[in-house]
Write an enzyme that holds these catalytic residues in place. Structure first.
Site, mmCIF file in Angstrom:
data_model
loop_
_atom_site.group_PDB
_atom_site.id
_atom_site.type_symbol
_atom_site.label_atom_id
_atom_site.label_comp_id
_atom_site.label_asym_id
_atom_site.label_seq_id
_atom_site.Cartn_x
_atom_site.Cartn_y
_atom_site.Cartn_z
ATOM 1 N N ARG A 73 -57.299 12.513 -37.176
ATOM 2 C CA ARG A 73 -56.203 13.490 -37.204
ATOM 3 C C ARG A 73 -56.020 14.137 -35.828
ATOM 4 O O ARG A 73 -54.910 14.484 -35.427
ATOM 5 C CB ARG A 73 -56.458 14.534 -38.288
ATOM 6 C CG ARG A 73 -56.255 13.939 -39.694
ATOM 7 C CD ARG A 73 -56.527 14.949 -40.773
ATOM 8 N NE ARG A 73 -55.721 16.138 -40.637
ATOM 9 C CZ ARG A 73 -56.040 17.321 -41.163
ATOM 10 N NH1 ARG A 73 -57.149 17.450 -41.868
ATOM 11 N NH2 ARG A 73 -55.263 18.356 -40.997
ATOM 12 N N HIS A 92 -56.208 29.147 -39.208
ATOM 13 C CA HIS A 92 -57.052 28.120 -39.840
ATOM 14 C C HIS A 92 -57.793 27.278 -38.797
ATOM 15 O O HIS A 92 -58.211 26.159 -39.084
ATOM 16 C CB HIS A 92 -56.211 27.214 -40.762
ATOM 17 C CG HIS A 92 -55.854 27.874 -42.068
ATOM 18 N ND1 HIS A 92 -54.961 27.350 -42.960
ATOM 19 C CD2 HIS A 92 -56.306 29.030 -42.636
ATOM 20 C CE1 HIS A 92 -54.849 28.146 -44.030
ATOM 21 N NE2 HIS A 92 -55.657 29.175 -43.846
#
Ligand code: BJW
Length: 259
Positions: free
Chosen positions: A78, A127
């Site tokens: 990712r 986050h």
């Protein structure tokens, strides 16, 4: 289709007035803002990450303890995808709005770094970020990923415990500094714009309500809300890469769009 666009344009005119007069704009973004850069969202029924992968296995400390190799590799892939992606029109318009209003904060749940690459300055990453790693044992932070070596995941250079991405998994507290900045940004705003988030994940989801309670104008853009408007709430259904350029144009029609 054109009825829908007409409806959106009418709503945008109302928003434009609020945004032009705003003293402090706070934006909250989620995965949908990066979807048009080719980065999958989490909860889209067909392409969302959680329709193909189990959050319990990949986004919890317990999952990492069970299978650190798979979790490390999933985030490593990712990270490469995020580095290869380019900011889209929505990222660029948010950076432009920041330059045009007196005070601005951008709270993002995204870990891909695309807002910063589009030129946003005041970005609050609640986050975490794919740019950094930390160790499981003592949270020693590294501001880069180590060179790929034989051991996966690599070890912390300070304490030799396993390294993991510096992102917030389910059950973990949000980084304290980022969370306090986010709360301050919400308290200070008179316009709150939420883009590309389903608003399901707490505690971030509660920020909209906080902004609402203090009387801020609330603008929500994703692919789920029905198009509608009240004096305090504006709901815009559509791709952020289409809606946000229209919003900029409706707010500052006399200034040509830079993106
Ligand atoms: C477009 C578009 C386009 C598409 N244009 N729009 C209270 C009640 C119930 C549960 C909880 C609670 N408090 C805490 C919890 C537990 C949990 C939680 O909220 N669970 C929910 C699922 C119910 N929260 C936590 O665990 C949090 N920690 C915490 O609360 O600590 C205190 C605590 C500790 C212990 C016990 C109890 C409390 C931490 C949450 C961490 C979330 N982590 C993830 C993974 C990060 C790393 C990674 O990337 O892998 O964060 S999960 C995932 O969801 C990711 C995202 O940031 C987050 C939000 O998702 P987002 O961005 O909204 O994406 P989607 O896919 O949901 O939505 C996309 C939207 O875009 C949609 O609306 C589309 O329509 C739209 N869209 N294309 C515009 N082109």
């Amino acid at each position: 289709m054109s009825d829908r666009i007409d409806q959106i344009i009418t709503i945008l005119q109302g928003i434009g007035e609020k945004l032009r007069g705003a003293q402090h704009v706070t934006v909250l973004t989620g995965a949908g803002v990066s979807a048009e850069s080719g980065i999958p969202t989490f909860r889209d029924a067909q392409t969302g990450l959680w329709s193909r992968f189990k959050a319990d296995d990949l986004a919890t400390v317990q999952g990492f303890r069970r299978d650190p190799v798979s979790v490390w590799k999933w985030y490593a892939e990712r990270r490469v995808a995020a580095l290869q992606a380019q900011p889209n029109a929505a990222h660029r318009i948010l950076a432009e709005i920041e330059r045009r209003v007196p005070a601005f904060d951008l709270i993002t749940q995204n870990i891909d770094g695309l807002h910063q690459r589009a030129g946003s300055q005041n970005v609050i990453e609640v986050h975490g970020s794919l740019a950094r790693v930390k160790c499981l044992g003592h949270q020693h932070m590294l501001d880069h990923w180590p060179e790929a070596g034989e051991e996966v995941p690599p070890r912390c250079p300070t304490c030799r415990s396993k390294l993991r991405p510096d992102v917030v998994w389910f059950g973990e507290l949000l980084p304290e500094g980022a969370w306090s900045r986010a709360m301050r940004a919400v308290k200070a705003c008179d316009v709150f714009l939420s883009v590309g988030t389903s608003g399901i994940v707490e505690p971030v989801a509660s920020l909209v309500q906080k902004a609402e309670e203090q009387g801020a104008t609330i603008i929500i853009n994703n692919l789920e809300v029905p198009i509608s408007a009240t004096p305090q709430h504006y709901y815009l259904n559509g791709e952020a890469g289409t809606i946000l350029p229209l919003l900029l144009q409706a707010t500052w029609p006399e200034r040509s769009s830079p993106v």
